[in-house]
Motif scaffolding. Sequence first.
Motif, PDB file in Angstrom:
ATOM      1  N   SER A   1      52.913  19.242  43.098  1.00  0.00           N
ATOM      2  CA  SER A   1      54.058  19.929  42.512  1.00  0.00           C
ATOM      3  C   SER A   1      54.345  21.168  43.335  1.00  0.00           C
ATOM      4  CB  SER A   1      53.785  20.331  41.057  1.00  0.00           C
ATOM      5  OG  SER A   1      54.810  21.196  40.578  1.00  0.00           O
ATOM      6  N   SER A   2      55.623  21.486  43.483  1.00  0.00           N
ATOM      7  CA  SER A   2      56.005  22.707  44.192  1.00  0.00           C
ATOM      8  C   SER A   2      55.695  23.951  43.369  1.00  0.00           C
ATOM      9  CB  SER A   2      57.497  22.672  44.533  1.00  0.00           C
ATOM     10  OG  SER A   2      58.276  22.553  43.344  1.00  0.00           O
ATOM     11  N   SER A   3      55.337  23.775  42.089  1.00  0.00           N
ATOM     12  CA  SER A   3      55.020  24.908  41.223  1.00  0.00           C
ATOM     13  C   SER A   3      53.545  25.285  41.230  1.00  0.00           C
ATOM     14  CB  SER A   3      55.456  24.606  39.783  1.00  0.00           C
ATOM     15  OG  SER A   3      56.854  24.400  39.704  1.00  0.00           O
ATOM     16  N   VAL A   4      52.705  24.517  41.930  1.00  0.00           N
ATOM     17  CA  VAL A   4      51.277  24.817  41.989  1.00  0.00           C
ATOM     18  C   VAL A   4      51.044  25.949  42.994  1.00  0.00           C
ATOM     19  CG1 VAL A   4      49.017  23.930  42.680  1.00  0.00           C
ATOM     20  CG2 VAL A   4      50.531  22.528  41.284  1.00  0.00           C
ATOM     21  N   PRO A   5      50.424  27.053  42.567  1.00  0.00           N
ATOM     22  CA  PRO A   5      50.194  28.174  43.493  1.00  0.00           C
ATOM     23  C   PRO A   5      49.219  27.813  44.606  1.00  0.00           C
ATOM     24  CG  PRO A   5      50.013  28.882  41.195  1.00  0.00           C
ATOM     25  CD  PRO A   5      50.028  27.380  41.190  1.00  0.00           C
ATOM     26  N   VAL A   6      49.544  28.234  45.817  1.00  0.00           N
ATOM     27  CA  VAL A   6      48.681  28.087  46.993  1.00  0.00           C
ATOM     28  C   VAL A   6      48.644  29.436  47.683  1.00  0.00           C
ATOM     29  CG1 VAL A   6      48.263  26.866  49.161  1.00  0.00           C
ATOM     30  CG2 VAL A   6      49.342  25.658  47.244  1.00  0.00           C
ATOM     31  N   ILE A   7      47.475  30.083  47.706  1.00  0.00           N
ATOM     32  CA  ILE A   7      47.369  31.428  48.267  1.00  0.00           C
ATOM     33  C   ILE A   7      46.192  31.499  49.242  1.00  0.00           C
ATOM     34  CG2 ILE A   7      48.347  32.466  46.177  1.00  0.00           C
ATOM     35  CD1 ILE A   7      45.451  33.434  45.527  1.00  0.00           C
ATOM     36  N   LEU A   8      46.162  32.590  50.002  1.00  0.00           N
ATOM     37  CA  LEU A   8      45.032  32.857  50.896  1.00  0.00           C
ATOM     38  C   LEU A   8      44.245  34.033  50.335  1.00  0.00           C
ATOM     39  CD1 LEU A   8      43.608  32.224  53.612  1.00  0.00           C
ATOM     40  CD2 LEU A   8      45.095  33.949  54.664  1.00  0.00           C
ATOM     41  N   LYS A   9      42.925  33.880  50.245  1.00  0.00           N
ATOM     42  CA  LYS A   9      42.071  34.957  49.773  1.00  0.00           C
ATOM     43  C   LYS A   9      40.902  35.128  50.729  1.00  0.00           C
ATOM     44  CE  LYS A   9      39.476  34.208  46.115  1.00  0.00           C
ATOM     45  NZ  LYS A   9      38.052  34.134  46.542  1.00  0.00           N
ATOM     46  N   ARG A  10      40.218  36.249  50.585  1.00  0.00           N
ATOM     47  CA  ARG A  10      39.084  36.542  51.463  1.00  0.00           C
ATOM     48  C   ARG A  10      37.779  36.346  50.697  1.00  0.00           C
ATOM     49  NH1 ARG A  10      38.148  42.456  54.383  1.00  0.00           N
ATOM     50  NH2 ARG A  10      37.498  41.683  56.437  1.00  0.00           N
ATOM     51  N   GLY A  11      36.911  35.502  51.241  1.00  0.00           N
ATOM     52  CA  GLY A  11      35.560  35.348  50.727  1.00  0.00           C
ATOM     53  C   GLY A  11      35.471  34.940  49.273  1.00  0.00           C
ATOM     54  N   CYS A  12      34.350  35.263  48.653  1.00  0.00           N
ATOM     55  CA  CYS A  12      34.060  34.852  47.282  1.00  0.00           C
ATOM     56  C   CYS A  12      34.567  35.875  46.275  1.00  0.00           C
ATOM     57  CB  CYS A  12      32.555  34.648  47.105  1.00  0.00           C
ATOM     58  SG  CYS A  12      31.909  33.239  48.044  1.00  0.00           S
ATOM     59  N   SER A  13      34.938  35.390  45.101  1.00  0.00           N
ATOM     60  CA  SER A  13      35.496  36.262  44.059  1.00  0.00           C
ATOM     61  C   SER A  13      34.516  37.356  43.670  1.00  0.00           C
ATOM     62  CB  SER A  13      35.860  35.430  42.828  1.00  0.00           C
ATOM     63  OG  SER A  13      36.843  34.464  43.140  1.00  0.00           O
ATOM     64  N   GLU A  14      33.227  37.032  43.643  1.00  0.00           N
ATOM     65  CA  GLU A  14      32.226  38.031  43.255  1.00  0.00           C
ATOM     66  C   GLU A  14      32.256  39.248  44.175  1.00  0.00           C
ATOM     67  OE1 GLU A  14      30.712  34.018  41.823  1.00  0.00           O
ATOM     68  OE2 GLU A  14      31.754  34.824  43.579  1.00  0.00           O
ATOM     69  N   PHE A  15      32.535  39.028  45.456  1.00  0.00           N
ATOM     70  CA  PHE A  15      32.575  40.137  46.406  1.00  0.00           C
ATOM     71  C   PHE A  15      33.762  41.064  46.121  1.00  0.00           C
ATOM     72  CE2 PHE A  15      30.520  37.190  49.834  1.00  0.00           C
ATOM     73  CZ  PHE A  15      29.336  37.197  49.116  1.00  0.00           C
ATOM     74  N   SER A  16      34.933  40.461  45.872  1.00  0.00           N
ATOM     75  CA  SER A  16      36.129  41.263  45.606  1.00  0.00           C
ATOM     76  C   SER A  16      36.047  41.976  44.265  1.00  0.00           C
ATOM     77  CB  SER A  16      37.370  40.376  45.641  1.00  0.00           C
ATOM     78  OG  SER A  16      37.573  39.843  46.936  1.00  0.00           O
ATOM     79  N   GLN A  17      35.355  41.371  43.300  1.00  0.00           N
ATOM     80  CA  GLN A  17      35.196  42.039  42.010  1.00  0.00           C
ATOM     81  C   GLN A  17      34.333  43.293  42.148  1.00  0.00           C
ATOM     82  OE1 GLN A  17      33.575  38.848  39.679  1.00  0.00           O
ATOM     83  NE2 GLN A  17      35.574  37.990  39.165  1.00  0.00           N
ATOM     84  N   ALA A  18      33.291  43.194  42.967  1.00  0.00           N
ATOM     85  CA  ALA A  18      32.404  44.352  43.161  1.00  0.00           C
ATOM     86  C   ALA A  18      33.024  45.397  44.078  1.00  0.00           C
ATOM     87  CB  ALA A  18      31.070  43.884  43.731  1.00  0.00           C
ATOM     88  N   LYS A  19      33.786  44.942  45.080  1.00  0.00           N
ATOM     89  CA  LYS A  19      34.368  45.851  46.066  1.00  0.00           C
ATOM     90  C   LYS A  19      35.817  45.415  46.307  1.00  0.00           C
ATOM     91  CE  LYS A  19      29.806  46.490  48.054  1.00  0.00           C
ATOM     92  NZ  LYS A  19      29.569  47.707  47.248  1.00  0.00           N
ATOM     93  N   PRO A  20      36.742  45.889  45.462  1.00  0.00           N
ATOM     94  CA  PRO A  20      38.135  45.429  45.521  1.00  0.00           C
ATOM     95  C   PRO A  20      38.781  45.572  46.895  1.00  0.00           C
ATOM     96  CG  PRO A  20      37.745  46.682  43.513  1.00  0.00           C
ATOM     97  CD  PRO A  20      36.509  46.830  44.356  1.00  0.00           C
TER      98      PRO A  20
END
Length: 255
Positions: free
Chosen positions: A139-158
């Motif tokens: 579907s064209s409505s499904v989000p596709v994004i680029l992120k860096r590394g694991c979520s746990e890392f960004s949660q600890a160090k935004p």
Amino acid sequence: MISDEDVKLFFRKQLDVPGVFGGAGSLQLFRGKPLHLADNMPPGGCKRHFMVFNKFDAIPEYCFNCYKVQIAPRSVMELFKLLMVFEELVLPDNNRRKCMVEGRPDCAGTYKGFVYCRGFEAGEEIRDVLQQLVADNVSSSVPVILKRGCSEFSQAKPEYGQIQPGAAMMQYPKNWKIHEDSVDSNTTWPPDYESENGYVKPGTNSAYPPGEIFAMHYWLRYAATIGDSSYLEISGKTVPPLPQLKRPPFTFPGP
């Protein structure tokens, strides 16, 4: 476009395996080259990286060049469609990819797919490829994004997760190297530490092994638990919910 009927016709037969429902296995389905075979990956791979992070609150240097294309299917039906896309996906380095359901209490979302990339520019290129493939097949409505590394890392160090165009991205603090050296000098990793997620060529899964069938059954039970009734089109029957799963209420997607 992959239709709901395509998913039902293919997977209903795959899922009808006696003795698998309620068994054991991974909750994620992997394809592509295993991460421990990636260029310059230290022994221990992601397990080693999380050991450094959990013990010293330091993100390993290798992870500063790790990027993921994240796809967020809006229903379990779309998750199965994404799996079909991943089966046939051809990338120059046969990048590692996986489909999963989100069960971590501190992570938002429900259904997810990831493609692992080395470097920001490579991540952008693969994101563009996936955006078109997902639009054409899911579907064209499904989000596709680029992120860096694991979520746990960004949660600890935004600041680690800030990769917007024009933003100054966080660089690896050199004083964290002592923590990595400590883990490396005190840990021995067996050569087959990631063998359970072995290399699978795209397009070869006409039949799935029991561990992967278990994962797909788990996805259906996950959907039943959160109120995503699209699972019924795949399973053809009701399935028991997951009693310990706690997720926000399901919102049915639009077109």
